[in-house]
Design an enzyme around this catalytic site. Sequence first.
Site, PDB file in Angstrom:
ATOM      1  N   HIS A   1      43.706 -31.413 -79.468  1.00 45.07           N
ATOM      2  CA  HIS A   1      42.696 -31.521 -80.434  1.00 45.07           C
ATOM      3  C   HIS A   1      42.668 -30.500 -81.300  1.00 45.07           C
ATOM      4  O   HIS A   1      41.832 -30.503 -82.085  1.00 45.07           O
ATOM      5  CB  HIS A   1      41.764 -31.674 -79.326  1.00 45.07           C
ATOM      6  CG  HIS A   1      42.146 -29.929 -78.295  1.00 45.07           C
ATOM      7  ND1 HIS A   1      42.965 -29.563 -77.634  1.00 45.07           N
ATOM      8  CD2 HIS A   1      41.947 -28.608 -78.525  1.00 45.07           C
ATOM      9  CE1 HIS A   1      43.400 -29.271 -77.385  1.00 45.07           C
ATOM     10  NE2 HIS A   1      42.971 -28.178 -77.339  1.00 45.07           N
TER      11      HIS A   1
ATOM     12  N   ASP B   1      42.684 -38.971 -75.781  1.00 47.35           N
ATOM     13  CA  ASP B   1      41.734 -38.356 -74.246  1.00 47.35           C
ATOM     14  C   ASP B   1      41.386 -37.850 -73.034  1.00 47.35           C
ATOM     15  O   ASP B   1      40.796 -37.918 -72.197  1.00 47.35           O
ATOM     16  CB  ASP B   1      44.073 -37.828 -73.072  1.00 47.35           C
ATOM     17  CG  ASP B   1      44.093 -36.492 -73.707  1.00 47.35           C
ATOM     18  OD1 ASP B   1      43.051 -36.348 -74.897  1.00 47.35           O
ATOM     19  OD2 ASP B   1      44.769 -35.948 -73.323  1.00 47.35           O
ATOM     20  N   ARG B   2      40.592 -37.267 -73.858  1.00 50.59           N
ATOM     21  CA  ARG B   2      39.222 -36.578 -73.597  1.00 50.59           C
ATOM     22  C   ARG B   2      38.170 -37.311 -74.310  1.00 50.59           C
ATOM     23  O   ARG B   2      38.456 -38.409 -75.304  1.00 50.59           O
ATOM     24  CB  ARG B   2      38.860 -34.986 -74.556  1.00 50.59           C
ATOM     25  CG  ARG B   2      39.981 -34.232 -74.502  1.00 50.59           C
ATOM     26  CD  ARG B   2      39.937 -33.289 -74.628  1.00 50.59           C
ATOM     27  NE  ARG B   2      41.146 -31.801 -74.546  1.00 50.59           N
ATOM     28  CZ  ARG B   2      40.902 -30.636 -74.960  1.00 50.59           C
ATOM     29  NH1 ARG B   2      40.247 -29.781 -74.950  1.00 50.59           N
ATOM     30  NH2 ARG B   2      42.477 -30.197 -74.688  1.00 50.59           N
TER      31      ARG B   2
ATOM     32  N   GLU C   1      37.396 -29.812 -66.901  1.00 47.79           N
ATOM     33  CA  GLU C   1      35.561 -29.421 -67.815  1.00 47.79           C
ATOM     34  C   GLU C   1      36.099 -28.845 -68.718  1.00 47.79           C
ATOM     35  O   GLU C   1      35.270 -29.383 -69.711  1.00 47.79           O
ATOM     36  CB  GLU C   1      35.838 -27.308 -67.205  1.00 47.79           C
ATOM     37  CG  GLU C   1      36.952 -26.554 -67.143  1.00 47.79           C
ATOM     38  CD  GLU C   1      37.198 -25.873 -68.767  1.00 47.79           C
ATOM     39  OE1 GLU C   1      36.714 -26.248 -69.783  1.00 47.79           O
ATOM     40  OE2 GLU C   1      38.574 -26.101 -69.419  1.00 47.79           O
ATOM     41  N   SER C   2      37.527 -29.593 -69.760  1.00 50.97           N
ATOM     42  CA  SER C   2      38.339 -29.366 -71.359  1.00 50.97           C
ATOM     43  C   SER C   2      36.905 -30.526 -71.410  1.00 50.97           C
ATOM     44  O   SER C   2      38.168 -30.840 -72.410  1.00 50.97           O
ATOM     45  CB  SER C   2      39.083 -28.975 -71.353  1.00 50.97           C
ATOM     46  OG  SER C   2      40.009 -29.623 -70.489  1.00 50.97           O
TER      47      SER C   2
HETATM   48  C1  VG1 Z   1      43.222 -27.526 -72.283  1.00 60.34           C
HETATM   49  C2  VG1 Z   1      42.441 -27.402 -71.822  1.00 60.34           C
HETATM   50  C3  VG1 Z   1      43.140 -28.503 -70.315  1.00 60.34           C
HETATM   51  C4  VG1 Z   1      43.801 -29.355 -70.957  1.00 60.34           C
HETATM   52  C5  VG1 Z   1      44.818 -28.901 -72.182  1.00 60.34           C
HETATM   53  C6  VG1 Z   1      45.850 -30.428 -72.532  1.00 60.34           C
HETATM   54  O1  VG1 Z   1      44.554 -26.348 -72.171  1.00 60.34           O
HETATM   55  O2  VG1 Z   1      41.947 -26.409 -71.235  1.00 60.34           O
HETATM   56  O3  VG1 Z   1      41.851 -28.653 -69.586  1.00 60.34           O
HETATM   57  O4  VG1 Z   1      44.906 -30.406 -69.848  1.00 60.34           O
HETATM   58  O5  VG1 Z   1      44.489 -29.000 -72.843  1.00 60.34           O
HETATM   59  O6  VG1 Z   1      44.282 -31.379 -72.936  1.00 60.34           O
HETATM   60  P1  VG1 Z   1      44.795 -25.162 -72.403  1.00 60.34           P
HETATM   61  O7  VG1 Z   1      46.020 -24.602 -71.254  1.00 60.34           O
HETATM   62  O8  VG1 Z   1      44.499 -24.505 -73.724  1.00 60.34           O
HETATM   63  O9  VG1 Z   1      43.670 -24.260 -71.778  1.00 60.34           O
HETATM   64  V1  VG1 Z   1      44.741 -31.736 -74.686  1.00 60.34           V
HETATM   65  O10 VG1 Z   1      43.387 -33.373 -74.660  1.00 60.34           O
HETATM   66  O11 VG1 Z   1      44.646 -30.545 -75.796  1.00 60.34           O
HETATM   67  O12 VG1 Z   1      46.334 -32.841 -73.961  1.00 60.34           O
HETATM   68 CO    CO Z   2      44.260 -34.222 -75.867  1.00 57.15          CO
END
Ligand code: VG1
Ligand code: CO
Length: 544
Positions: free
Chosen positions: A114, A281-282, A364-365
């Site tokens: 993202h 993936d989100r 939650e993300s």
């Molecule tokens: C974030 C989200 C986490 C997710 C990760 C990768 O990580 O909080 O839930 O698995 O991104 O998602 P962090 O450590 O920044 O909180 V993605 O769609 O960026 O691959």
């Molecule tokens: Co992603």
Amino acid sequence: MTIQTIKTAPFSDQKPGTSGLRKRVGVYQQPNYVENYIQAIFDSLEGFEGKTLVIGGDGRFYNDVAIQTAIKIASANGFGKVLVGQNGLLSTPAASHIIRHYKAFGGLVLSASHNPGGPDGDFGIKYNVSNGGPAPEKITDAVFARSKVIDSYKIVDAADVALDRIGLQRSGNMVVEVVDPVADYAALMQTLFDFPAIEAMFASGFRMTFDAMHAVTGPYAHAIFEGMLGAPKGTVLNGTPSPDFGQGHPDPNLVYCKEMYDLLMSANGPDFGAASDGDGDRNLIIGKNRFVTPSDSLALLAANAHLAPGYKQGIAGIARSMPTSAAADRVAEKLGIEMHETPTGWKFFGNLLDAGRVTICGEESAGTGSNHVREKDGLWAVLLWLNILAVRKQSVDEIVREHWATYGRNYYTRHDYEEVDAEVAGKLVDDLRAKLPSLPGKVFEDDLQIAYADDFTYHDPVDGSTSAKQGIRIGFTDGSRIVLRLSGTGTVGATLRLYLERYEAPDGRHDLETQAALEPLIALADELAGITQRTGRQAPSVIT
Ligand code: VG1
Ligand code: CO
């Protein structure tokens, strides 16, 4: 063709985070940066001689360059074959599926998810293992250790592969097959969901809008929603992947999808809105007049999954990341199935899924997924929602309200403080951690009594491994929680994530505005951690 061994010097910053190594493009553009990292990955693996490697990315700036490099290094290191998505594209869940479907040794997913793309944006590389999921910590730790001492890499002196040409080519002695990024994935979705029922729903006038955010899900969404399911053309917005995501921020939340939110809240808006992120993936789910928090979406999907053909036997268990609300726990309890709380990041779900102990996982993300692959899967979540809507013939709002009336509502929000000075953020967390032992039993305003306070340690029930310091949890006797941790995906400074949750029973009030409902907890979190005072920030950068 010759295999060259090139001398190199290590970089000190190639430590994989929550989801691979994410850095500013400029960092990745340093000579040997990509080469070192990919060689460090291969040096940490064993037994891939002659085997297949899957490579694909979200189409962001530098994908093409890094993919050509990765192919040449894979060839020089002895892989037998590379499967690569046409034009270098593979959504993260599609890459996971292709690894599993073709029994590949592993895969490289090139994405910073993202995070914004383009020459001034971010880039990332993640290694996935043969189950299709992100490499476990054992491997990412080994890669980091290797990256700190690496002194050479191997690369073939061969021409670039024509990534636009589907079919077989070679890079040195290695076969390279360029594959359609969508076909296998779309076929998998057909085995899970009742496509005719969803098609009938569209035919009867159901209106949806899907925002691909100029990122990788565009081709998938066009093919599946508009092609296979008969949704009208124009259902998919921003469906052509662009290297800088149309200069946007491909993070499907209420900040970056504000327009869609407003549309869904308007009188003539569609019935259903959804979006996905850079690498697919989100998911963001918004029904007419009803935003569904990702934590609620996980609970709702788990409670209703049996309505889709792929899950008609029921689900074995549910797993959620620690900061995700406990809404899903109540569903698991009612279904009498296993419930697991894991650290943030999809890599922790892999063992539970492989062992058949859980079927549905979520964060939650805005990440939800199931045992069909080993990554979270944005379009899967949208399709499961559509399948549920087609069977229940109710609106999203009705379904959500009924859910709360049955299980209660977990009011939930996340406050992000981005690009905070890393030292300040580190000290804030350390100081709060030091306070934890003194907190249990304390009572604050509004009768908030602390039941427990700890830094989450995960014990993997499948392989027995332990992961400590996964985030601070402060739990209250009424089920409320404050969680605080530092992001592992940011590329500049530190991102402080504050997660807040409050439970309201089935017969309680379910119509409060979220931020208002959580106000006492928000204030208490600031009092305990000193966020405003230490960071100088009056408000979070992003509220989701
Ligand atoms: C974030 C989200 C986490 C997710 C990760 C990768 O990580 O909080 O839930 O698995 O991104 O998602 P962090 O450590 O920044 O909180 V993605 O769609 O960026 O691959
Ligand atoms: Co992603």
